[in-house]
Design an enzyme around this catalytic site. Structure first.
Site, PDB file in Angstrom:
ATOM      1  N   TYR A   1       1.179  -1.129   0.284  1.00 22.35           N
ATOM      2  CA  TYR A   1      -0.021  -0.058  -0.301  1.00 22.35           C
ATOM      3  C   TYR A   1       0.927   1.553  -0.031  1.00 22.35           C
ATOM      4  CZ  TYR A   1       1.219   0.785   4.975  1.00 22.35           C
ATOM      5  OH  TYR A   1       1.496   1.018   6.250  1.00 22.35           O
ATOM      6  N   CYS A   2       0.392   2.555  -0.464  1.00 20.34           N
ATOM      7  CA  CYS A   2       1.344   3.438  -0.521  1.00 20.34           C
ATOM      8  C   CYS A   2      -0.689   5.340   0.197  1.00 20.34           C
ATOM      9  CB  CYS A   2       1.243   4.148  -1.769  1.00 20.34           C
ATOM     10  SG  CYS A   2       0.877   3.452  -2.987  1.00 20.34           S
ATOM     11  N   THR A   3       0.303   6.163  -0.750  1.00 16.68           N
ATOM     12  CA  THR A   3      -0.670   7.021  -0.073  1.00 16.68           C
ATOM     13  C   THR A   3      -1.949   6.879  -0.798  1.00 16.68           C
ATOM     14  OG1 THR A   3       0.927   8.584   0.666  1.00 16.68           O
ATOM     15  CG2 THR A   3      -1.024   9.426   0.505  1.00 16.68           C
TER      16      THR A   3
ATOM     17  N   ILE B   1      -4.045   4.307   0.697  1.00 13.33           N
ATOM     18  CA  ILE B   1      -4.680   4.647   2.050  1.00 13.33           C
ATOM     19  C   ILE B   1      -6.080   5.745   2.285  1.00 13.33           C
ATOM     20  CG2 ILE B   1      -4.166   5.934   4.629  1.00 13.33           C
ATOM     21  CD1 ILE B   1      -1.349   5.246   3.366  1.00 13.33           C
TER      22      ILE B   1
END
Length: 326
Positions: free
Chosen positions: A185-187, A214
């Site tokens: 996952y990332c922003t 996120i």
């Protein structure tokens, strides 16, 4: 369908799409011309692997641009995230050619064809609660430091360029020590999408990534059901947002760009615009003196109601709670 928020303020659209682009120069000209026609401001990056950027404009102008982008170009299925600002967040339009739309520096990967399996936010908790799954945060260490998913692995990267080295070390482990499944996952989705392509290229088969990142998870999942811990670093004036996508408690050190907690800002090493505990030992007295003078000039310009040339873009918060992504 782009679900553009109806507003009298300025709409900001963060977008990206991995797709094969054969003639990047022609697309650069087409995008530049359309952005100029629609009076949009911001930055778009175009490379052979796709399109990435953040643009802003009035509702009608953004609507016209997105109708064109989605219906009449090869970028018909971008990931989109909107915010609303009271004042223009950008003051010119740039369409730039790049080797990569998000710089990782790994050769031989194709996110448009190799990326892992999307997982919607509503299914994410189940996936990352599986003991056979290694949850990997693909963001940089300063982002991870203020918030992450419960049990996630932090690769301790200072830039995304360092991620391939960490990934190669994981792939080199003996078969019995390698994770059976990866959840990344990332922003906002772009870095984890590209990193899943890298992991697939390194031989991992069961690779998943959080759709919308996120920010989409925080928007979709009630806090009572959330496995997110802390705040989420964002690339706008808010610095970080809480689970309700409201401005969090962190501020940015304008000397080194690190997010600072209330405790760090109460340190003797902190001086607004000049230094913080992260950078005070890494700058010279001459540099700190220069930063101090710059901060003084910015403050004077604020009091006069002027925009100082060295100042950051307006710190005015977006009207909506939605945030920009990377």
């Amino acid at each position: 369908m782009h679900n553009l928020p109806k507003t009298n303020h300025y709409v900001v659209a963060a977008l990206y799409q991995f797709t094969k682009v054969d003639d990047i120069t022609s697309w650069q000209e087409a995008l530049r011309e359309k952005c100029d026609t629609c009076q949009l401001m911001g930055t778009l990056l175009i490379a052979e692997e796709g399109l990435n950027g953040t643009i802003s404009g009035r509702y009608n102008d953004m609507d016209r641009f997105l109708d064109w982008l989605l219906a009449k170009t090869i970028f018909g299925a971008p990931e989109l995230k909107f915010a609303v600002h009271e004042v223009p967040p950008f003051h010119r339009m740039k369409v730039r050619l790049k080797r990569e739309i998000v710089t990782m520096g790994a050769n031989g990967i194709n996110p448009a064809e190799q990326a892992g399996t999307y997982v919607n936010p509503k299914d994410w908790n189940t996936l990352i609660s599986d003991p056979d799954v290694m949850v990997v945060d693909t963001r940089n260490d300063y982002e991870v430091a203020i918030g992450q998913f419960k049990g996630a692995v932090n690769p301790l990267t200072k830039t995304f360029r360092e991620f391939p080295e960490w990934a190669a070390e994981l792939a080199a482990l003996p078969e019995e020590n390698r994770p059976k499944k990866l959840a990344m996952y990332c922003t906002g989705g772009i870095r984890c999408e590209k990193s899943t392509a890298l992991m697939k290229n390194l031989g991992f088969e069961d690779v998943y990534h959080l759709k919308g990142g996120i920010l989409q998870y925080l928007e979709d999942i009630p806090q009572s059901q959330s496995l997110w811990e802390g705040e989420c670093f964002v690339f706008d004036s808010r610095v970080a947002v809480d689970h309700n996508l409201q401005r969090g408690k962190y501020e940015l050190c304008h000397a080194c760009k690190m997010p600072l907690s209330e405790e760090e800002m109460s340190s003797n090493a902190y001086m607004a615009g000049v230094s913080c505990p992260h950078c005070i030992d890494k700058t010279t007295p001459a540099q700190r003196a220069r930063f101090s003078e710059r901060a003084r000039q910015i403050e004077l310009a604020k009091r006069r109601g002027d925009a100082h040339i060295g100042a950051k873009p307006s710190g005015k918060e977006p009207v909506s709670g939605k945030s920009m992504k990377k």
